[in-house]
Design a protein around this motif. Structure first.
Motif, PDB file in Angstrom:
ATOM      1  N   PRO A   1     -64.545 -58.815   3.098  1.00 60.55           N
ATOM      2  CA  PRO A   1     -65.666 -58.283   2.647  1.00 60.55           C
ATOM      3  C   PRO A   1     -65.891 -57.071   2.818  1.00 60.55           C
ATOM      4  CG  PRO A   1     -66.110 -60.327   4.001  1.00 60.55           C
ATOM      5  CD  PRO A   1     -64.614 -59.795   4.057  1.00 60.55           C
ATOM      6  N   THR A   2     -66.916 -56.313   1.947  1.00 60.40           N
ATOM      7  CA  THR A   2     -66.897 -54.797   1.809  1.00 60.40           C
ATOM      8  C   THR A   2     -67.177 -54.069   3.185  1.00 60.40           C
ATOM      9  OG1 THR A   2     -67.636 -54.975  -0.413  1.00 60.40           O
ATOM     10  CG2 THR A   2     -68.213 -53.005   0.674  1.00 60.40           C
ATOM     11  N   ARG A   3     -68.189 -54.993   4.086  1.00 60.28           N
ATOM     12  CA  ARG A   3     -68.746 -54.278   5.202  1.00 60.28           C
ATOM     13  C   ARG A   3     -67.576 -54.324   6.126  1.00 60.28           C
ATOM     14  NH1 ARG A   3     -74.337 -53.988   5.491  1.00 60.28           N
ATOM     15  NH2 ARG A   3     -75.184 -54.887   3.811  1.00 60.28           N
ATOM     16  N   LEU A   4     -66.637 -55.491   6.082  1.00 60.33           N
ATOM     17  CA  LEU A   4     -65.542 -55.448   7.207  1.00 60.33           C
ATOM     18  C   LEU A   4     -64.662 -54.356   6.768  1.00 60.33           C
ATOM     19  CD1 LEU A   4     -64.675 -56.884   9.370  1.00 60.33           C
ATOM     20  CD2 LEU A   4     -63.447 -58.505   7.978  1.00 60.33           C
ATOM     21  N   ARG A   5     -64.334 -53.994   5.420  1.00 59.37           N
ATOM     22  CA  ARG A   5     -63.595 -53.032   4.991  1.00 59.37           C
ATOM     23  C   ARG A   5     -63.953 -51.617   5.460  1.00 59.37           C
ATOM     24  NH1 ARG A   5     -63.502 -55.564  -0.241  1.00 59.37           N
ATOM     25  NH2 ARG A   5     -64.686 -53.730  -1.226  1.00 59.37           N
ATOM     26  N   LEU A   6     -65.320 -51.378   5.407  1.00 60.26           N
ATOM     27  CA  LEU A   6     -65.899 -50.048   5.791  1.00 60.26           C
ATOM     28  C   LEU A   6     -65.869 -49.955   7.344  1.00 60.26           C
ATOM     29  CD1 LEU A   6     -69.162 -50.085   3.774  1.00 60.26           C
ATOM     30  CD2 LEU A   6     -67.017 -48.728   3.294  1.00 60.26           C
ATOM     31  N   THR A   7     -65.846 -51.026   8.103  1.00 60.25           N
ATOM     32  CA  THR A   7     -65.585 -50.976   9.635  1.00 60.25           C
ATOM     33  C   THR A   7     -64.247 -50.775   9.854  1.00 60.25           C
ATOM     34  OG1 THR A   7     -67.382 -52.452   9.944  1.00 60.25           O
ATOM     35  CG2 THR A   7     -65.935 -52.101  11.731  1.00 60.25           C
ATOM     36  N   TRP A   8     -63.268 -51.199   9.328  1.00 60.43           N
ATOM     37  CA  TRP A   8     -61.721 -50.986   9.347  1.00 60.43           C
ATOM     38  C   TRP A   8     -61.375 -49.363   9.159  1.00 60.43           C
ATOM     39  CZ3 TRP A   8     -58.374 -53.508  12.040  1.00 60.43           C
ATOM     40  CH2 TRP A   8     -58.424 -54.844  11.961  1.00 60.43           C
ATOM     41  N   LEU A   9     -62.266 -48.920   8.267  1.00 61.07           N
ATOM     42  CA  LEU A   9     -62.010 -47.436   8.017  1.00 61.07           C
ATOM     43  C   LEU A   9     -62.511 -46.545   9.008  1.00 61.07           C
ATOM     44  CD1 LEU A   9     -63.006 -47.296   3.949  1.00 61.07           C
ATOM     45  CD2 LEU A   9     -60.742 -47.225   5.126  1.00 61.07           C
ATOM     46  N   LEU A  10     -63.692 -46.941   9.719  1.00 59.93           N
ATOM     47  CA  LEU A  10     -64.012 -46.507  10.565  1.00 59.93           C
ATOM     48  C   LEU A  10     -63.215 -46.655  11.788  1.00 59.93           C
ATOM     49  CD1 LEU A  10     -66.562 -45.140  12.626  1.00 59.93           C
ATOM     50  CD2 LEU A  10     -67.170 -47.454  12.820  1.00 59.93           C
ATOM     51  N   LEU A  11     -62.344 -47.711  12.077  1.00 52.22           N
ATOM     52  CA  LEU A  11     -61.600 -47.821  13.090  1.00 52.22           C
ATOM     53  C   LEU A  11     -60.510 -46.883  12.964  1.00 52.22           C
ATOM     54  CD1 LEU A  11     -61.430 -51.963  13.771  1.00 52.22           C
ATOM     55  CD2 LEU A  11     -62.091 -49.924  15.522  1.00 52.22           C
ATOM     56  N   GLY A  12     -59.960 -46.789  11.749  1.00 53.55           N
ATOM     57  CA  GLY A  12     -58.722 -45.775  11.566  1.00 53.55           C
ATOM     58  C   GLY A  12     -59.305 -44.324  11.785  1.00 53.55           C
ATOM     59  N   CYS A  13     -60.666 -43.996  11.392  1.00 49.09           N
ATOM     60  CA  CYS A  13     -60.877 -42.578  11.838  1.00 49.09           C
ATOM     61  C   CYS A  13     -60.699 -42.312  13.287  1.00 49.09           C
ATOM     62  CB  CYS A  13     -62.269 -42.499  11.306  1.00 49.09           C
ATOM     63  SG  CYS A  13     -62.496 -42.295   9.470  1.00 49.09           S
ATOM     64  N   ILE A  14     -60.944 -43.179  14.286  1.00 51.51           N
ATOM     65  CA  ILE A  14     -61.047 -42.735  15.572  1.00 51.51           C
ATOM     66  C   ILE A  14     -59.627 -42.223  16.120  1.00 51.51           C
ATOM     67  CG2 ILE A  14     -61.251 -43.984  17.910  1.00 51.51           C
ATOM     68  CD1 ILE A  14     -62.962 -45.955  16.809  1.00 51.51           C
ATOM     69  N   PRO A  15     -58.488 -42.903  16.150  1.00 55.79           N
ATOM     70  CA  PRO A  15     -57.166 -42.176  16.444  1.00 55.79           C
ATOM     71  C   PRO A  15     -57.103 -40.921  15.421  1.00 55.79           C
ATOM     72  CG  PRO A  15     -56.471 -44.153  15.128  1.00 55.79           C
ATOM     73  CD  PRO A  15     -58.223 -44.192  15.408  1.00 55.79           C
ATOM     74  N   ALA A  16     -57.319 -40.898  14.294  1.00 55.52           N
ATOM     75  CA  ALA A  16     -57.022 -39.656  13.517  1.00 55.52           C
ATOM     76  C   ALA A  16     -57.778 -38.692  13.916  1.00 55.52           C
ATOM     77  CB  ALA A  16     -57.458 -40.105  11.753  1.00 55.52           C
ATOM     78  N   ALA A  17     -59.167 -38.873  14.114  1.00 57.30           N
ATOM     79  CA  ALA A  17     -60.241 -37.892  14.544  1.00 57.30           C
ATOM     80  C   ALA A  17     -59.816 -37.254  16.080  1.00 57.30           C
ATOM     81  CB  ALA A  17     -61.611 -38.431  14.577  1.00 57.30           C
ATOM     82  N   SER A  18     -59.125 -38.002  16.830  1.00 58.56           N
ATOM     83  CA  SER A  18     -58.645 -37.758  18.034  1.00 58.56           C
ATOM     84  C   SER A  18     -57.573 -36.692  18.280  1.00 58.56           C
ATOM     85  CB  SER A  18     -58.394 -38.921  18.997  1.00 58.56           C
ATOM     86  OG  SER A  18     -59.411 -39.769  19.164  1.00 58.56           O
ATOM     87  N   ILE A  19     -56.674 -37.096  17.272  1.00 65.21           N
ATOM     88  CA  ILE A  19     -55.582 -36.181  17.006  1.00 65.21           C
ATOM     89  C   ILE A  19     -56.054 -34.724  16.457  1.00 65.21           C
ATOM     90  CG2 ILE A  19     -53.482 -35.698  15.556  1.00 65.21           C
ATOM     91  CD1 ILE A  19     -52.780 -38.539  15.933  1.00 65.21           C
ATOM     92  N   ALA A  20     -57.041 -34.787  15.335  1.00 66.63           N
ATOM     93  CA  ALA A  20     -57.454 -33.493  14.546  1.00 66.63           C
ATOM     94  C   ALA A  20     -58.336 -32.805  15.601  1.00 66.63           C
ATOM     95  CB  ALA A  20     -58.397 -34.085  13.355  1.00 66.63           C
ATOM     96  N   MET A  21     -59.035 -33.361  16.337  1.00 69.16           N
ATOM     97  CA  MET A  21     -59.928 -32.666  17.245  1.00 69.16           C
ATOM     98  C   MET A  21     -59.108 -31.933  18.326  1.00 69.16           C
ATOM     99  SD  MET A  21     -62.820 -32.218  16.115  1.00 69.16           S
ATOM    100  CE  MET A  21     -63.468 -31.412  17.373  1.00 69.16           C
ATOM    101  N   SER A  22     -57.949 -32.636  18.720  1.00 68.89           N
ATOM    102  CA  SER A  22     -57.049 -32.023  19.980  1.00 68.89           C
ATOM    103  C   SER A  22     -56.581 -30.779  19.399  1.00 68.89           C
ATOM    104  CB  SER A  22     -55.807 -33.000  20.083  1.00 68.89           C
ATOM    105  OG  SER A  22     -55.087 -33.085  18.894  1.00 68.89           O
ATOM    106  N   ARG A  23     -56.376 -30.517  18.056  1.00 69.93           N
ATOM    107  CA  ARG A  23     -55.955 -29.024  17.772  1.00 69.93           C
ATOM    108  C   ARG A  23     -57.043 -28.196  18.007  1.00 69.93           C
ATOM    109  NH1 ARG A  23     -51.012 -29.364  17.820  1.00 69.93           N
ATOM    110  NH2 ARG A  23     -50.789 -27.597  16.023  1.00 69.93           N
ATOM    111  N   VAL A  24     -58.400 -28.590  17.719  1.00 70.73           N
ATOM    112  CA  VAL A  24     -59.393 -27.497  17.974  1.00 70.73           C
ATOM    113  C   VAL A  24     -59.458 -27.427  19.549  1.00 70.73           C
ATOM    114  CG1 VAL A  24     -61.869 -26.986  17.737  1.00 70.73           C
ATOM    115  CG2 VAL A  24     -60.747 -28.257  15.992  1.00 70.73           C
ATOM    116  N   TYR A  25     -59.241 -28.484  20.438  1.00 67.66           N
ATOM    117  CA  TYR A  25     -59.379 -28.098  21.833  1.00 67.66           C
ATOM    118  C   TYR A  25     -58.109 -27.090  22.302  1.00 67.66           C
ATOM    119  CZ  TYR A  25     -59.589 -29.671  26.607  1.00 67.66           C
ATOM    120  OH  TYR A  25     -59.747 -29.869  28.025  1.00 67.66           O
ATOM    121  N   LEU A  26     -57.007 -27.479  21.799  1.00 68.91           N
ATOM    122  CA  LEU A  26     -55.955 -26.638  22.231  1.00 68.91           C
ATOM    123  C   LEU A  26     -56.237 -25.039  21.670  1.00 68.91           C
ATOM    124  CD1 LEU A  26     -53.258 -29.225  21.969  1.00 68.91           C
ATOM    125  CD2 LEU A  26     -54.444 -28.289  24.138  1.00 68.91           C
TER     126      LEU A  26
END
Length: 442
Positions: free
Chosen positions: A345-370
């Protein structure tokens, strides 16, 4: 709820020594069966996290408290379900609201382990799914493993925004920071709103619309970053002020997971696994998203030739925009999220995308932190990945929708990727610890 919340935050502001206890208890209650539905924990979490960010608690302590509280809430809910089994429907609250457990039960039976990950970010399901898992005698080791991952991602999504808001209000940020931040946030809100609305309405043009909007915003960042100096400097100041030796050890490991070699190996493993499973259309989508992001990133870096921040004692000499770590991480994890959501279902697909953003955003923000990338660098990398993912998906789905992948394929893909990231993290850990000891005692 306003006066009640105001009284709590006022008391905690006057008694900051209790703030750690409050974060832990609110996180516990938010994830506790039945109580998590009744208590408006999300609003309270934002408020107490904002208080913590005003200078009372460091971010890593806030995240740890939220993680432990959520984990305990999951555990108590699981054992309640394990103890009562089907008699749980007679408990106070559930007798008069059978729909609370009915929806979670249906969700768990349909999606199994994945329901505990995705349902963590769906309000009414979050406190009920661990109890249902216990009711259906899910093996405890498996439940603990999934709950640890889910609680870690949940604490980041629900606590970082509040903490960052509190820290931003406290700091003397550059004049013009907030108007520029509003412009950036407004552009992302447009992308998010259009994507959600087009997806929920099942519009055929949803994916091309996401690709076009991402491209327009990407071009806007490339053309507009010279006009966003206060946004870059302010966010960099906010992140850099809270650096610590312990946190940096962890951040270095996270950023290594976004290195070219690691991301190249992960993309190659994903493509190879899809080839072995003969999932050709899924392979074309994943290859188009990841390879397209890598090629576009290299070309754009050479085209714009933006210098890196001068935070490090020995700054990197390569160009800065867009961030290669950000584009590669978002391309990989968004590809996995899209594949995981096929046929759901669409809502579940959107939630999967949110989950995918978590590790990606962690890696991205680590570059600003460093201090090796400006915030607009990682923003451009993210938008580039969104564009390549949506474009690749639109091309693959030109005639028919991309079907769901068989479960057996996921049992091939996920262990390979998890093993790769675990090995890379383990190899980097001794070097990170050595740097920490050198900086602490040198």
């Amino acid at each position: 709820m306003g006066p009640w919340l105001d009284s709590i935050t006022t008391w905690l502001a006057a008694n900051p020594s209790w703030l750690s206890v409050a974060i832990f208890l609110v996180s516990f209650t938010e994830c506790l069966a039945i109580a998590g539905i009744i208590v408006p924990g999300t609003v309270v979490l934002f408020a107490v996290a904002a208080l913590a960010g005003s200078g009372v608690l460091p971010l890593q302590e806030v995240l740890l408290l939220g993680f432990l509280g959520g984990l305990l809430g999951d555990g108590v809910s699981y054992f309640i379900g394990r103890y009562f089994h089907q008699n749980i429907r007679r408990l106070p609250g559930l007798r008069h609201h059978p729909e609370w457990i009915g929806g979670a039960e249906t969700y768990f039976q349909r999606y199994g382990i994945a329901s505990l990950l995705v349902g963590r970010f769906i309000g009414p399901l979050r406190p009920m799914l661990p109890m249902v898992a216990g009711m259906f005698d899910m093996p405890l080791p498996r439940f603990i493993a999934v709950s640890i991952v889910a609680a870690a991602g949940w604490s980041m999504v629900y606590l970082i925004p509040g903490w960052a808001a509190g820290a931003a209000v406290r700091l003397p940020l550059p004049e013009g920071f907030w108007p520029q931040t509003a412009v950036v946030a407004g552009g992302l809100a447009v992308l998010l709103g259009l994507s959600i609305q087009a997806s929920l309405r099942n519009k055929r043009y949803a994916t091309p619309l996401i690709a076009l909007t991402s491209l327009i915003l990407l071009l806007a960042v490339f053309l507009g970053w010279p006009y966003l100096p206060q946004f870059d400097q302010g966010l960099m100041t906010l992140v850099q002020e809270h650096r610590s030796d312990v946190a940096q050890t962890f951040v270095v490991i996270v950023t290594r997971l976004g290195d070219f070699r690691t991301q190249f190996a992960a993309g190659a493993l994903l493509v190879a696994a899809l080839a072995i499973a003969r999932q050709w259309r899924h392979l074309l989508f994943a290859a188009g998203a990841t390879v397209g992001a890598a090629l576009c990133n290299g070309a754009m870096k050479m085209l714009f030739a933006r210098a890196r921040p001068e935070v490090l004692l020995d700054p990197l000499t390569t160009y800065s925009m867009p961030s290669g770590h950000s584009s590669a991480a978002f391309a990989l994890f968004m590809s996995l999220a899209v594949l995981a959501g096929r046929g759901q279902p669409t809502r579940l697909r959107l939630t999967w995308l949110l989950l995918g953003c978590i590790p990606a955003a962690s890696i991205a923000m680590s570059r600003v932190y460093l201090g090796v990338h400006w915030p607009t660098d990682v923003l451009a990398g993210m938008l580039l990945a969104f564009f390549t993912c949506a474009t690749s998906l639109a091309i693959v789905q030109r005639h028919t929708s991309l079907p769901a992948m068989p479960i057996r394929v996921w049992w091939l893909v996920l262990p390979l990727l998890l093993a790769l990231f675990a090995i890379c993290g383990a190899l980097e850990l001794p070097h990170a610890l050595a740097r920490y000891q050198y900086e602490a005692h040198g």
